[in-house]
Design an enzyme around this catalytic site. Sequence first.
Site, mmCIF file in Angstrom:
data_model
loop_
_atom_site.group_PDB
_atom_site.id
_atom_site.type_symbol
_atom_site.label_atom_id
_atom_site.label_comp_id
_atom_site.label_asym_id
_atom_site.label_seq_id
_atom_site.Cartn_x
_atom_site.Cartn_y
_atom_site.Cartn_z
ATOM 1 N N LEU A 194 26.833 56.344 50.413
ATOM 2 C CA LEU A 194 27.792 55.426 49.780
ATOM 3 C C LEU A 194 28.235 55.939 48.403
ATOM 4 O O LEU A 194 27.400 56.269 47.561
ATOM 5 C CB LEU A 194 27.130 54.056 49.604
ATOM 6 C CG LEU A 194 27.966 52.999 48.864
ATOM 7 C CD1 LEU A 194 29.105 52.484 49.744
ATOM 8 C CD2 LEU A 194 27.089 51.827 48.409
ATOM 9 N N ASP B 246 33.687 38.040 39.821
ATOM 10 C CA ASP B 246 34.118 37.034 38.851
ATOM 11 C C ASP B 246 33.373 35.715 39.046
ATOM 12 O O ASP B 246 32.957 35.389 40.155
ATOM 13 C CB ASP B 246 35.634 36.800 39.036
ATOM 14 C CG ASP B 246 36.222 36.049 37.866
ATOM 15 O OD1 ASP B 246 35.587 35.991 36.794
ATOM 16 O OD2 ASP B 246 37.326 35.507 38.022
ATOM 17 N N HIS C 153 25.526 36.240 34.058
ATOM 18 C CA HIS C 153 25.694 37.688 34.229
ATOM 19 C C HIS C 153 24.446 38.304 34.875
ATOM 20 O O HIS C 153 24.539 39.186 35.720
ATOM 21 C CB HIS C 153 25.996 38.354 32.880
ATOM 22 C CG HIS C 153 27.346 37.976 32.324
ATOM 23 N ND1 HIS C 153 28.484 37.977 33.096
ATOM 24 C CD2 HIS C 153 27.734 37.567 31.088
ATOM 25 C CE1 HIS C 153 29.519 37.598 32.354
ATOM 26 N NE2 HIS C 153 29.092 37.339 31.133
HETATM 27 C C1 FPP Z 1 33.246 38.099 35.322
HETATM 28 O O1 FPP Z 1 32.649 36.850 35.183
HETATM 29 C C2 FPP Z 1 32.253 39.125 35.273
HETATM 30 C C3 FPP Z 1 32.203 40.099 34.334
HETATM 31 C C4 FPP Z 1 33.129 40.229 33.200
HETATM 32 C C5 FPP Z 1 31.161 41.109 34.386
HETATM 33 C C6 FPP Z 1 30.632 41.453 35.743
HETATM 34 C C7 FPP Z 1 29.337 42.022 35.493
HETATM 35 C C8 FPP Z 1 28.210 41.857 36.198
HETATM 36 C C9 FPP Z 1 28.119 41.213 37.508
HETATM 37 C C10 FPP Z 1 26.941 42.344 35.655
HETATM 38 C C11 FPP Z 1 26.946 43.677 34.988
HETATM 39 C C12 FPP Z 1 27.326 44.806 35.841
HETATM 40 C C13 FPP Z 1 26.556 45.843 36.176
HETATM 41 C C14 FPP Z 1 27.120 46.998 36.927
HETATM 42 C C15 FPP Z 1 25.142 45.891 35.842
HETATM 43 P P1 FPP Z 1 33.151 35.964 33.999
HETATM 44 O O2 FPP Z 1 32.194 36.106 32.881
HETATM 45 O O3 FPP Z 1 34.542 36.302 33.656
HETATM 46 O O4 FPP Z 1 33.056 34.542 34.629
HETATM 47 P P2 FPP Z 1 34.010 33.330 34.322
HETATM 48 O O5 FPP Z 1 35.377 33.718 34.816
HETATM 49 O O6 FPP Z 1 33.404 32.239 35.110
HETATM 50 O O7 FPP Z 1 33.964 33.091 32.848
#
Ligand code: FPP
Length: 266
Positions: free
Chosen positions: A154, A43, A60
């Site tokens: 893993l 997150d 992201h």
């Molecule tokens: C939360 O941050 C993150 C996500 C909803 C997506 C997590 C995805 C990745 C790290 C990249 C894609 C994954 C793969 C497997 C390639 P947020 O956007 O909610 O952040 P915020 O809370 O600061 O808005």
Amino acid sequence: MFKRLLGDRPKNAVSREKTITEEELLKQLDMTKLPEHVAIIMDGNGRWATRRGAPRSFGHRAGVNALREIVKLSVELKLKYLTVYAFSTENWKRPHEEVNILMSLLVEYLNKEIDKLCANNVRIHPMGILSELPEKAREAVDMAIRRSNNNSGLVFNVALNYGGRSELLMAVQEIGQKIISGYIKVEDINDQVIADHLYTAGQPDPDLLIRPSGDYRVSNFLLWQLAYTELWLTDTMWPDFGRKELLQALLDFQLRERRFGGLLHN
Ligand code: FPP
């Protein structure tokens, strides 16, 4: 209580000073007492980017880089299971553009990394309603499953279009169907039967859940499996979560007394 959750350590424990090196952290780690299963809610990508005046997509992309490093270290440490929350059943509510970016990053990640993941004996195990993913994402996921299926290192669980409630609902429906067809009796349903109908069937529950970005929520992640999982929370945003943060979380985990609802044994 929150201090404990946030990983403040007893006086004799390793310090959380930023200056401590990865080598020093590694030296303090007891390799015989590593968790078998680590779960992570990745997150904070959006906030990380916004603070830099950049679009959320930038966050992201940086989040994918962080993930790459964490998978690498998990392999090096010989962790058995790593579960990451990549896209929740609720994430469809985000703007189309952001959903599209997340899906393209997934496709790009799997296509680019699959050779390396296989060379490191990683088995990719997506968890979630995969049939609802866009076609390109489904194809990439199918390819990753096919290519890594026989790997024995893993187990890399990638939660995609995943929700803990939706997972439990699916399990209840499947068990209900088996009761109707006479395959299971109501009185035979127990914890094991339920666990066997989850995406994590056959896997141990997570020992450690890591949530970066300063939020104290489970966010519909692994609702059944987290019953006795140790939590490690940090204000660090996911794109800044690196090898040192994982090592710190593992070191803190090694100081926890896990009682599973019982009494502590000497
Ligand atoms: C939360 O941050 C993150 C996500 C909803 C997506 C997590 C995805 C990745 C790290 C990249 C894609 C994954 C793969 C497997 C390639 P947020 O956007 O909610 O952040 P915020 O809370 O600061 O808005």
